[in-house]
Design a protein around this motif. Structure first.
Motif, PDB file in Angstrom:
ATOM      1  N   UNK A 213     -26.990  28.435   3.500  1.00 35.65           N
ATOM      2  CA  UNK A 213     -26.283  29.151   4.560  1.00 35.65           C
ATOM      3  C   UNK A 213     -24.949  28.524   4.913  1.00 35.65           C
ATOM      4  N   UNK A 214     -24.754  27.235   4.605  1.00 33.68           N
ATOM      5  CA  UNK A 214     -23.479  26.599   4.948  1.00 33.68           C
ATOM      6  C   UNK A 214     -22.332  27.188   4.144  1.00 33.68           C
ATOM      7  N   UNK A 429     -22.489  45.137  13.976  1.00 35.62           N
ATOM      8  CA  UNK A 429     -22.066  43.814  14.405  1.00 35.62           C
ATOM      9  C   UNK A 429     -21.034  43.265  13.430  1.00 35.62           C
ATOM     10  N   UNK A 430     -20.101  42.495  13.960  1.00 37.92           N
ATOM     11  CA  UNK A 430     -19.117  41.776  13.154  1.00 37.92           C
ATOM     12  C   UNK A 430     -19.355  40.283  13.363  1.00 37.92           C
ATOM     13  N   UNK A 431     -19.506  39.540  12.270  1.00 38.11           N
ATOM     14  CA  UNK A 431     -19.820  38.118  12.347  1.00 38.11           C
ATOM     15  C   UNK A 431     -18.682  37.326  11.702  1.00 38.11           C
ATOM     16  N   UNK A 432     -17.852  36.651  12.494  1.00 38.74           N
ATOM     17  CA  UNK A 432     -16.816  35.774  11.922  1.00 38.74           C
ATOM     18  C   UNK A 432     -17.409  34.401  11.607  1.00 38.74           C
ATOM     19  N   UNK A 433     -16.845  33.732  10.589  1.00 36.18           N
ATOM     20  CA  UNK A 433     -17.362  32.439  10.149  1.00 36.18           C
ATOM     21  C   UNK A 433     -16.221  31.540   9.707  1.00 36.18           C
ATOM     22  N   UNK A 434     -16.431  30.252   9.869  1.00 35.98           N
ATOM     23  CA  UNK A 434     -15.552  29.214   9.338  1.00 35.98           C
ATOM     24  C   UNK A 434     -16.414  28.186   8.629  1.00 35.98           C
ATOM     25  N   UNK A 454     -19.768  27.445  10.607  1.00 33.76           N
ATOM     26  CA  UNK A 454     -19.915  27.950  11.967  1.00 33.76           C
ATOM     27  C   UNK A 454     -19.861  29.475  11.919  1.00 33.76           C
ATOM     28  N   UNK A 455     -20.894  30.118  12.460  1.00 35.12           N
ATOM     29  CA  UNK A 455     -20.947  31.576  12.565  1.00 35.12           C
ATOM     30  C   UNK A 455     -21.110  31.961  14.029  1.00 35.12           C
ATOM     31  N   UNK A 465     -24.502  25.410  10.746  1.00 38.36           N
ATOM     32  CA  UNK A 465     -25.384  25.048   9.632  1.00 38.36           C
ATOM     33  C   UNK A 465     -24.701  23.984   8.773  1.00 38.36           C
ATOM     34  N   UNK A 466     -25.150  22.729   8.877  1.00 37.94           N
ATOM     35  CA  UNK A 466     -24.613  21.657   8.022  1.00 37.94           C
ATOM     36  C   UNK A 466     -25.431  21.502   6.742  1.00 37.94           C
TER      37      UNK A 466
END
Length: 753
Positions: A213-214, A429-434, A454-455, A465-466
């Motif tokens: 997931x990271x 839904x809109x999910x932004x991530x870095x 990061x989500x 999620x690391x």
């Protein structure tokens, strides 16, 4: 005078020495064909060359001495031979390269989102090539994975035969399926989207076991499968692959490479599958195999750009009409309660692409979008669903000293709506991530990978999620990897739990479901063995442990008429070990063995029990031998599964609570002595095994699929009556293996390079 002779000797000495140097020459073949452009060299020297277009090679000016002669090529096992070169000796070597179903040093991208050699990746990645897929020809990727160790295609419905992919005993919703690194196949697509991808367009399949997931976000909780399609450079000009089985299944793959301009190539692939035979060998008046009619059209465009920057665009259209049910069912009964049938019309289209930005830095924009529309009925229960998933990702690949950095930003759009009472309004839904990843090469033999994602999901807030991975290259032949990481999954039951849609049980959701989270540790050891006689082997072993919190698991036991979903108030653990052994002998005999021991359990209120529909051990094998002089290959493939707990309808259900030990075995003969042609045939399911063995029936109350003759008490519990002595209701969810028995198959492949 003496000085005169010294001058003469100094002049001719190089020529005298040259005459004492050795020469190696020969030809490289594989099977009955020569292999061009193979690297041939003397290890730890500068002496080497490549075979020409006819497979011939020559290395001269070799000083006398002892050497290790090597020959390597992509897709083949390395060739190694010790040599003793004497002054002036000329040695002829006929090199026979062995194709490798699991070549060790393929380029892989799934573990780190970067192209690296498999042996250099800190994340263990299993790779399966088209050669592996051909050893047991199938009409879909779903079926093709049945001989991969630790991976099991699970059929979830006796009537419509849809399913999902289990990795290390974890349910299908925990597996993320990618096409060219993009999350095309998810949600509804996991159930139906694994069909219709032409096998001839697949370059390789990469599998990562454990959370990812990271890098990939939600759904990559238990593992992921990345289907990588060929580029125009690797694909043949034309190919066709057709086969038929004794059950009346017909499958056709056809494709071509089309050069539209000097800078534009297009790959076209078409898959068509048809099965329309009514077969009921177990005598329950239901189809043993779902009738299917589907077509899939795939296109991939590759455009050449300045400085070899990437630009590709691909698309696929998929349509399928499938139904299963009572033998007398016809479309006019669709949705009614007279004759039971499960009829599914599926239409989906997908696009995905990659664009490297025209800047000095390595910036890559990746995107995908899919639209899935499904019109289904399960008896008299309609299920009408639409799902749209959009995904965009920008990555920056940057090297700085010992750091190999990857920065990324992603945006995921999810839309889902259906006609069930659980989805009163559409879910959008809109999910932004870095995310960031750093692979640190702090020593020649040591590499450390650190990653963090990061989500933000408005329904659940921030999710972090690391993960970390460490690779220790003990020697060139011994690699140790340790991986640890977390995963998360946001759940939509009705896109993933097909058992909830059969109409046989009511679905009960007892609470607002929280995201599932997992933590995984994996220890992997890879050993390569090069024997002096040309034998090559790899041993790949892993220990794995995954801990889930907030696990969402279906409860089939509390009420036989319900499937109850809630977050587990406790823990769920998957642990075990797996081992793969891959050996290739110079004689042409190849051996691939795999075994997995696993314990998957849930603990709630201090009580632990095995997870339903999960085997405690599994084995896979692939034995192959090639008669080189006549161009004939024999492949014997199979799998073995240990007992698994099954979803029975309470204590009065006469069906077994646990499955027996069962195995599916196949044999295939392939003749490839004719240019451009391959002919193949064999037998599938040699043991003629089906799940009805030892059971009075598989589908409960198949004679009364609408429960018209079932008597219920005030609490909705079925009562025992003379015509229903066990107090059962109609239930097709008792399924753990295919209903297809023994069958022959014949096929032909044609290819123009």
């Amino acid at each position: 005078m003496k000085s005169y002779y010294i001058v003469i000797l100094a002049f001719i000495w190089p020529f005298l020495c040259h005459g004492q140097e050795g020469v190696i020459f020969g030809v490289v073949t594989s099977g009955n064909k020569t292999v061009p452009f193979v690297n041939v060299y003397l290890k730890n020297t500068l002496a080497g060359t490549a075979s020409n277009e006819n497979g011939n090679f020559k290395i001269d000016e070799i000083k006398p001495g002892s050497y290790n002669f090597m020959a390597t090529a992509i897709g083949y096992l390395p060739y190694k031979q010790p040599l003793e070169i004497k002054p002036g000796q000329e040695i002829y070597i006929a090199i026979e390269l062995i194709p490798s179903p699991e070549a060790l040093d393929e380029m892989v991208v799934t573990g780190t989102l970067k192209g690296v050699q498999r042996s250099e990746s800190p994340v263990p990645v299993e790779v399966y090539s088209p050669t592996f897929l051909k050893k047991n020809p199938t009409a879909s990727i779903f079926e093709a994975l049945q001989n991969v160790n630790g991976v099991r295609p699970q059929i979830n419905c006796n009537v419509c035969n849809t399913g999902d992919i289990h990795i290390n005993g974890l349910e299908g919703p925990y597996t993320l399926v990618l096409i060219d690194g993009m999350p095309i196949v998810s949600g509804l697509g996991t159930v139906y989207g694994l069909s219709g991808i032409p096998n001839s367009l697949i370059q390789q399949i990469e599998i990562v076991k454990g959370p990812a997931s990271s890098l990939y976000g939600s759904e990559a909780v238990g593992g992921l499968i990345n289907i990588i399609t060929k580029s125009a450079l690797e694909a043949p000009d034309f190919f066709a692959d057709a086969f038929a089985t004794g059950w009346g299944e017909y499958n056709l793959d056809v494709g071509a490479k089309i050069k539209l301009s000097p800078k534009t190539d297009m790959l076209l692939g078409i898959n068509y599958f048809n099965y329309d035979q009514l077969i009921d060998n177990n005598g329950d008046n239901f189809t043993d195999l779902t009738l299917q009619d589907r077509i899939s059209v795939f296109q991939k465009w590759n455009l050449k750009r300045k400085d070899n920057r990437i630009l590709s665009l691909a698309g696929r259209f998929f349509y399928e009409d499938r139904w299963g049910g009572e033998l007398q069912w016809t479309p006019e009964y669709r949705g009614g309660n007279e004759i039971y049938g499960e009829s599914i019309y599926t239409r989906r289209w997908e696009i995905l692409g990659k664009y490297q930005l025209p800047v000095k830095e390595q910036l890559l924009l990746s995107f995908s979008y899919n639209d899935h529309s499904q019109n289904s009925v399960y008896g008299d229960v309609p299920y009408l669903a639409d799902q749209r998933i959009g995904f965009g990702q920008l990555t920056w690949d940057k090297k700085h000293g010992i750091h190999d950095l990857l920065f990324g930003a992603a945006l995921r759009y999810n839309y889902y709506n259906d006609n069930t009472t659980a989805t009163l309004t559409s879910d959008e839904v809109v999910i932004p991530s870095l995310f960031v990843q750093d692979e640190i090469q702090f020593a020649k033999k040591h590499a450390l990978l650190l990653g963090l994602r990061y989500d933000f999901d408005k329904r659940h807030g921030s999710i972090v999620t690391p993960r970390s991975a460490y690779r220790f290259k003990i020697t060139d032949e011994d690699i140790l990897r340790i991986n640890a990481g977390t995963g998360f999954r946001v759940v939509n039951l009705f896109t993933e739990e097909h058992a909830a849609l059969t109409g046989a049980r009511d679905v009960v959701v007892t609470e607002a479901l929280k995201p599932e989270k997992s933590f995984n540790v994996n220890l992997n050891y890879l050993k390569k063995i090069f024997a002096d006689n040309g034998t090559y082997a790899t041993i790949d072993g892993s220990l794995f442990y995954t801990h889930f919190s907030n696990a969402i698991l279906p409860d089939y036991d509390t009420n036989p008429n319900q499937i109850i979903y809630d977050n587990l108030n406790g823990k769920s653990i998957s642990k075990g070990l797996s081992l793969n052994i891959d050996i290739a002998f110079p004689s042409g005999f190849k051996l691939l063995l795999g075994a997995t021991l696993q314990d998957v359990s849930q603990t709630e209120n201090g009580v632990s029990q095995r997870q339903i529909l999960t085997e405690s051990y599994t084995g896979t094998w692939n034995l192959g031998y090639t008669f080189k002089n006549i161009g004939l290959s024999i492949d014997y493939t199979g799998n073995l599964y240990g007992p698994m707990r099954l979803p029975v309808l309470g204590e009065t259900d006469p069906r077994s609570d646990y499955s027996p030990i069962w195995s599916i075995q196949n044999i295939q003969f392939t003749y490839s002595a004719l240019d451009n042609f391959e002919f193949y045939g064999g037998i599938k399911n040699l043991l003629d095994w089906t799940p009805n063995r030892g059971n009075p029936f598989i589908i409960a109350r198949s004679n009364d699929p609408f429960d018209k003759e079932v008597t219920f008490d005030a609490n909705g519990k079925p009562l025992a009556t003379p015509n229903n002595p066990n107090g059962l209701t109609f239930d097709p969810s008792y399924v753990y293996g295919p209903n297809q028995g023994i069958r022959g198959f014949l096929g032909i492949r044609y290819r123009i390079n």
